[in-house]
Write an enzyme that holds these catalytic residues in place. Sequence first.
Site, short mmCIF file in Angstrom:
data_model
loop_
_atom_site.label_atom_id
_atom_site.label_comp_id
_atom_site.label_asym_id
_atom_site.label_seq_id
_atom_site.Cartn_x
_atom_site.Cartn_y
_atom_site.Cartn_z
N PHE A 262 7.85 2.80 -0.67
CA PHE A 262 8.87 3.05 0.36
C PHE A 262 9.43 4.47 0.36
O PHE A 262 10.10 4.87 1.31
CB PHE A 262 10.03 2.04 0.27
CG PHE A 262 9.61 0.62 0.52
CD1 PHE A 262 9.25 0.19 1.79
CD2 PHE A 262 9.54 -0.30 -0.52
CE1 PHE A 262 8.84 -1.12 2.02
CE2 PHE A 262 9.14 -1.61 -0.31
CZ PHE A 262 8.79 -2.02 0.97
N TYR B 84 1.89 4.85 1.63
CA TYR B 84 1.79 5.39 2.99
C TYR B 84 0.45 6.10 3.13
O TYR B 84 -0.02 6.77 2.20
CB TYR B 84 2.92 6.38 3.25
CG TYR B 84 4.31 5.78 3.25
CD1 TYR B 84 4.65 4.74 4.11
CD2 TYR B 84 5.29 6.28 2.39
CE1 TYR B 84 5.93 4.20 4.10
CE2 TYR B 84 6.58 5.75 2.39
CZ TYR B 84 6.89 4.71 3.25
OH TYR B 84 8.16 4.19 3.25
N HIS C 231 10.51 -8.59 5.22
CA HIS C 231 10.16 -7.20 4.96
C HIS C 231 11.04 -6.28 5.81
O HIS C 231 11.45 -6.65 6.90
CB HIS C 231 8.68 -6.99 5.33
CG HIS C 231 8.08 -5.74 4.78
ND1 HIS C 231 8.19 -4.53 5.43
CD2 HIS C 231 7.37 -5.51 3.66
CE1 HIS C 231 7.56 -3.61 4.72
NE2 HIS C 231 7.06 -4.18 3.63
N ASP D 259 0.84 -1.21 0.00
CA ASP D 259 0.00 0.00 0.00
C ASP D 259 0.87 1.25 0.00
O ASP D 259 1.98 1.22 0.55
CB ASP D 259 -0.83 0.05 1.29
CG ASP D 259 -2.25 -0.44 1.10
OD1 ASP D 259 -2.50 -1.10 0.08
OD2 ASP D 259 -3.08 -0.18 1.97
#
Length: 221
Positions: free
Chosen positions: A78, A67, A187, A65
Amino acid sequence: MNVKLDSSWKRELENTFNEPYFLKLTTFVKEEYQKHVCYPPGNHIFSALDDCPLDKLKLVIIGQDPYHGKGQAHGYCFSVPEGVKHPPSLVNIFKEISNDLGGVYPNSGDLRHWASQGVLLLNSTLTVRESSPGSHQNHGWELFTDTIIEIISSKKRNVVFMLWGNYAKSKVKLIDESKHLILKSGHPSPLSANKGLWFGNRHFSKANNYFKINNISKILW
């Protein structure tokens, strides 16, 4: 949605834009942006594709997704705009790069300089409602971004795919491993990184070593 893309993407995705699911997705996203605060800003929904033409692409990082906090999302997984505090996952990405390649921890969390070198920073879902992670999942974005991964796999050679976490790893079925390099790890979020599943993966040096072997210019991380 205003789909304004580089010609190399537009050519490959032209039919997709006319598929019933994408037209339905477009209606959903427009309504969400009218009724709620959503991210990224509308003119940045396709920024990852805009800034990384298919013909120049050499590495793919898959997020989930955007932010969902104010001022954070700008269309690249990211990444955050210049001056915005680095989210925890990005902090751990930068720490791993420093550990892997040396160098100073960067001040800016804006990763567009990666995109300009052929890194596609692709979230699986390209939009989200403010403070509601996952709110735009299962409305068609995943079909769209899976199509993008399949196009890259079939049309390109020697692309590096970085799959971080179980969700990203689930995309391995879309990629031809005989033509591309797939790098998998936990992750970079603290939950995973603190369990020893992220640090030490050395993905950034592994990618550049692969490019060197295949006479492809390395990424300046």
